[in-house]
Design an enzyme around this catalytic site. Structure first.
Site, short mmCIF file in Angstrom:
data_model
loop_
_atom_site.label_atom_id
_atom_site.label_comp_id
_atom_site.label_asym_id
_atom_site.label_seq_id
_atom_site.Cartn_x
_atom_site.Cartn_y
_atom_site.Cartn_z
N ARG A 1 50.15 -36.94 -25.41
CA ARG A 1 51.10 -36.43 -26.37
C ARG A 1 51.44 -37.36 -27.16
NH1 ARG A 1 49.85 -32.34 -23.56
NH2 ARG A 1 51.37 -30.52 -23.02
N SER B 1 57.46 -27.34 -23.64
CA SER B 1 57.62 -28.55 -22.76
C SER B 1 58.64 -29.16 -23.49
CB SER B 1 56.36 -29.00 -22.39
OG SER B 1 55.54 -28.59 -21.64
N GLU C 1 59.65 -35.04 -25.06
CA GLU C 1 58.43 -34.72 -25.88
C GLU C 1 58.84 -34.20 -27.04
OE1 GLU C 1 54.60 -32.24 -25.80
OE2 GLU C 1 55.87 -31.05 -24.77
N1 EPU Z 1 56.41 -27.10 -11.11
C1 EPU Z 1 57.49 -26.89 -10.20
N2 EPU Z 1 58.32 -25.85 -10.48
C2 EPU Z 1 57.92 -24.80 -11.55
C3 EPU Z 1 56.97 -25.00 -12.64
C4 EPU Z 1 56.08 -26.01 -12.08
O1 EPU Z 1 57.89 -27.50 -9.36
O2 EPU Z 1 58.96 -23.88 -11.88
C5 EPU Z 1 55.52 -27.98 -10.73
C6 EPU Z 1 54.35 -27.72 -9.91
O3 EPU Z 1 54.29 -28.67 -9.24
C7 EPU Z 1 53.13 -27.59 -11.06
C8 EPU Z 1 53.34 -28.65 -11.83
O4 EPU Z 1 54.83 -28.65 -12.03
O5 EPU Z 1 51.86 -27.57 -10.20
C9 EPU Z 1 52.69 -28.46 -13.25
O6 EPU Z 1 53.13 -27.26 -13.81
P1 EPU Z 1 52.21 -26.61 -15.07
O7 EPU Z 1 50.78 -26.48 -14.63
O8 EPU Z 1 52.98 -25.48 -15.40
O9 EPU Z 1 52.42 -27.94 -15.96
P2 EPU Z 1 53.13 -28.76 -16.63
O10 EPU Z 1 52.83 -30.28 -16.19
O11 EPU Z 1 54.57 -28.39 -16.35
C10 EPU Z 1 52.07 -29.28 -18.71
C11 EPU Z 1 52.02 -29.23 -20.20
C12 EPU Z 1 52.17 -27.86 -20.77
C13 EPU Z 1 50.82 -27.03 -20.44
C14 EPU Z 1 50.73 -27.54 -18.94
C15 EPU Z 1 49.20 -26.56 -18.38
C16 EPU Z 1 53.55 -31.26 -20.70
C17 EPU Z 1 54.71 -31.94 -21.14
N3 EPU Z 1 53.33 -29.98 -20.38
O12 EPU Z 1 53.13 -28.69 -18.24
O13 EPU Z 1 52.32 -28.09 -22.24
O14 EPU Z 1 50.79 -25.88 -20.88
O15 EPU Z 1 50.51 -28.57 -18.52
O16 EPU Z 1 48.24 -27.68 -18.95
O17 EPU Z 1 52.50 -32.09 -20.25
C18 EPU Z 1 53.76 -27.84 -24.13
O18 EPU Z 1 53.35 -29.03 -24.40
O19 EPU Z 1 54.57 -27.35 -24.60
C19 EPU Z 1 53.23 -27.14 -22.84
C20 EPU Z 1 53.87 -26.09 -22.50
#
Ligand code: EPU
Length: 333
Positions: A162, A232, A329
């Site tokens: 990012r 995010s 972010e």
């Molecule tokens: N998780 C929890 N509780 C929840 C949801 C998630 O504990 O309610 C934990 C779980 O361990 C899960 C982990 O968070 O495995 C990762 O969750 P997720 O796959 O939804 O991804 P993220 O890391 O939270 C990132 C990006 C998103 C992107 C997703 C999928 C960033 C800041 N965000 O989110 O990007 O869609 O991965 O690749 O890196 C955005 O930038 O606006 C965005 C939505």
């Protein structure tokens, strides 16, 4: 060219903050952009895309620029790949939909990310194991100071998670006008992130991966047309191995999810926030989204202060409980 004065920015930010801008100017060509830069020399400038990654905290006493250039074209091709150039104002997902329709692979995992092409190249948007930098060959830009045009190679953009040179040493110095991507004619599926492989099913195509990504996003993330948010809100923090071991030792009662990556260990901010009890909680009209706590939403006519306060309290709690700093972010304006 379209110029308006003293207008509400409500339609121009997905968080739906009702703040005003002194001037709003939209250009339809690079020449018009150069004219605007000359005309508003010395004014505070803010170039926006879809306004999907920013939080207006107050009225903007300057000129908000927006691009109405919304085309894409094929530049060149060889046996395996095609070079596509897109204008900065094209909605990223409209571009991806067209590319998937043509059977071109590389951006299908980025489907349904809100925002426009120019901003996505500044922010290096990413999802489901792919980042914009993986397909960007070069970006074309105009210097704010004197209107000169410059091409940045992918390496010169200094892309990171990012992050890019346009958010650091060149912040506010260049406006990206076009982005050139390299797409593959043959599908190279990237299905290792989360449940994408099972959601996509057997015999995948570029289009079936796009559809699977859209389904997953729709289950977890708020629809910006229905509920205000900027996706995010925080970045996932990256800590050193030593720090990670120290945190794990202090919290032996729980298994901390993590992803090893270059430069350290990434801990999901969503998990840290949930552990601190913030999932679903409100602060004024702002809410920590119940389905994905990394996202803050404008649940009920939130003011900028509601969002800023909610974000600040979450950061303090995560720091207190885990000793980890999480940072936004989203750009505060
Ligand atoms: N998780 C929890 N509780 C929840 C949801 C998630 O504990 O309610 C934990 C779980 O361990 C899960 C982990 O968070 O495995 C990762 O969750 P997720 O796959 O939804 O991804 P993220 O890391 O939270 C990132 C990006 C998103 C992107 C997703 C999928 C960033 C800041 N965000 O989110 O990007 O869609 O991965 O690749 O890196 C955005 O930038 O606006 C965005 C939505």
């Amino acid at each position: 060219m379209k110029t308006e004065t003293n207008i509400s920015l409500l339609p121009y930010n997905t968080f739906r903050m009702d703040v005003k801008a002194k001037i709003f100017a939209e250009y339809s060509s690079v020449e018009e952009l150069k004219q605007l830069l000359e005309q508003y020399k010395g004014e505070r400038l803010l170039h926006i895309g879809a306004g999907s990654n920013l939080l207006f905290t107050k009225d903007f006493d300057g000129v908000v620029l927006h691009s109405a250039m919304r085309r894409a074209r094929a530049l060149d091709e060889d046996g395996d790949t095609v070079l596509i150039e897109a204008d900065n104002g094209l909605v990223l997902d409209e571009l991806i939909a067209q590319l998937c329709d043509m059977g071109l692979s590389g951006m299908e995992n980025l489907s349904y990310i809100p925002g426009e092409v120019g901003a996505s190249a500044v922010q290096n948007v990413g999802a489901y194991g792919v980042e914009a930098k993986d397909v960007i060959v070069q970006v074309k830009a105009v210097a704010v100071a004197d209107g000169t045009e410059r091409i940045f190679t992918n390496e010169e953009c200094k892309y990171g998670y990012r992050d890019s040179i346009f958010k650091n040493e060149l912040q506010g110095k260049y406006i990206i006008t076009h982005v050139v991507y390299r797409l593959n004619k043959r599908l190279e599926p990237k299905l290792d992130y989360g449940n994408l492989r099972s959601e996509a099913g057997e015999n995948v195509s570029v289009m079936s991966i796009r559809e699977a990504v859209i389904r997953i996003r729709q289950q977890k993330l708020p629809e910006v047309s229905e509920i205000g948010s900027a996706g995010s809100f925080f970045k996932n923090p990256i800590v050193s191995r030593t720090e990670f071991e120290a945190i794990s030792n202090q919290h032996r009662e729980i298994t901390i999810p993590y992803y090893e990556q270059e430069g350290g260990i990434k801990i999901p901010a969503a998990w840290l926030i949930e552990q601190c009890g913030w999932k679903g909680k409100m602060q004024g009209g702002a809410q920590c989204y119940p389905k994905q706590p990394l996202v803050l939403v404008n649940a009920n006519n939130a003011t900028p202060e509601d969002v800023v306060n909610l974000a600040a309290e979450i950061c303090v709690d995560v720091k207190k409980k885990f000793g980890v700093t999480i940072s936004p972010e989203v750009n505060y304006i």
